[in-house]
Write a protein that holds these residues in place. Structure first.
Motif, PDB file in Angstrom:
ATOM      1  N   ALA A 153     -98.871  59.214  42.429  1.00 28.65           N
ATOM      2  CA  ALA A 153     -98.534  58.018  41.663  1.00 28.65           C
ATOM      3  C   ALA A 153     -98.807  56.768  42.499  1.00 28.65           C
ATOM      4  N   TYR A 154     -98.439  56.795  43.770  1.00 27.33           N
ATOM      5  CA  TYR A 154     -98.713  55.652  44.633  1.00 27.33           C
ATOM      6  C   TYR A 154    -100.215  55.445  44.811  1.00 27.33           C
ATOM      7  N   PRO A 157    -104.164  48.870  41.914  1.00 28.88           N
ATOM      8  CA  PRO A 157    -104.172  47.812  40.900  1.00 28.88           C
ATOM      9  C   PRO A 157    -103.097  46.753  41.138  1.00 28.88           C
ATOM     10  N   LEU A 158    -101.949  47.157  41.661  1.00 25.09           N
ATOM     11  CA  LEU A 158    -100.918  46.165  41.964  1.00 25.09           C
ATOM     12  C   LEU A 158    -101.373  45.222  43.078  1.00 25.09           C
ATOM     13  N   LEU A 159    -102.045  45.762  44.076  1.00 25.70           N
ATOM     14  CA  LEU A 159    -102.576  44.912  45.144  1.00 25.70           C
ATOM     15  C   LEU A 159    -103.658  43.976  44.606  1.00 25.70           C
ATOM     16  N   LEU A 161    -103.684  42.710  41.626  1.00 32.08           N
ATOM     17  CA  LEU A 161    -102.954  41.640  40.952  1.00 32.08           C
ATOM     18  C   LEU A 161    -102.407  40.626  41.957  1.00 32.08           C
ATOM     19  N   VAL A 162    -101.936  41.098  43.104  1.00 37.38           N
ATOM     20  CA  VAL A 162    -101.454  40.180  44.138  1.00 37.38           C
ATOM     21  C   VAL A 162    -102.606  39.305  44.631  1.00 37.38           C
ATOM     22  N   PHE A 163    -103.764  39.901  44.866  1.00 30.66           N
ATOM     23  CA  PHE A 163    -104.908  39.125  45.330  1.00 30.66           C
ATOM     24  C   PHE A 163    -105.382  38.133  44.270  1.00 30.66           C
ATOM     25  N   VAL A 164    -105.329  38.510  43.005  1.00 31.34           N
ATOM     26  CA  VAL A 164    -105.692  37.580  41.927  1.00 31.34           C
ATOM     27  C   VAL A 164    -104.715  36.410  41.917  1.00 31.34           C
ATOM     28  N   TRP A 165    -103.434  36.679  42.096  1.00 26.55           N
ATOM     29  CA  TRP A 165    -102.437  35.614  42.133  1.00 26.55           C
ATOM     30  C   TRP A 165    -102.700  34.663  43.307  1.00 26.55           C
ATOM     31  N   ILE A 166    -103.063  35.219  44.450  1.00 22.38           N
ATOM     32  CA  ILE A 166    -103.398  34.382  45.602  1.00 22.38           C
ATOM     33  C   ILE A 166    -104.620  33.511  45.291  1.00 22.38           C
TER      34      ILE A 166
END
Length: 127
Positions: free
Chosen positions: A91-92, A98-100, A102-107
């Motif tokens: 699962a990890y 994909p969560l990482l 999203l973090v990079f897109v936010w940055i």
């Protein structure tokens, strides 16, 4: 012919056990689980469509759209792709990248404001 197949499977002339002959049964989930998930997907989709119906704009609109999208994707991945019943390491391995992203897109979104500001200050407002 049957003896050759038995030798291939390591049975050496012995009768094959009943479990080896039949197909392995998959994990069975109650149909109620799928119906509940379909219901939630319907409710979340109705919420997503209601954003356009009520004419919401700006950050509220996009925040709600992304929230509904992530909730629907999470339900689909967890139940229909059976991620809820997988090992934690798998699962990890599937969910963390994909969560990482999203973090990079936010940055990048935060960085874009700075980039726009420096371009406006350096090159002016235009004609």
């Amino acid at each position: 012919m049957a003896q050759a197949e038995a030798r291939e499977h390591g049975l050496h002339g012995h009768a094959a056990p009943a479990q080896a002959v039949g197909h392995a049964e998959g994990q069975q989930h109650p149909i109620r689980l799928y119906l509940v998930v379909w219901g939630w997907l319907f409710v979340l989709s109705a919420g997503s469509y209601s954003i356009d119906y009520f004419g919401l704009q700006g950050y509220l609109r996009w925040g709600l759209i992304l929230t509904f999208m992530m909730l629907k994707a999470g339900l689909i991945v967890a139940v229909f792709m059976h991620m809820a019943w997988e090992r934690l390491a798998l699962a990890y391995a599937i969910l963390v990248p994909p969560l990482l992203i999203l973090v990079f897109v936010w940055i990048m979104v935060l960085e874009s404001d700075y980039t726009e500001l420096t371009r406006v200050l350096s090159f002016g407002m235009g004609p």
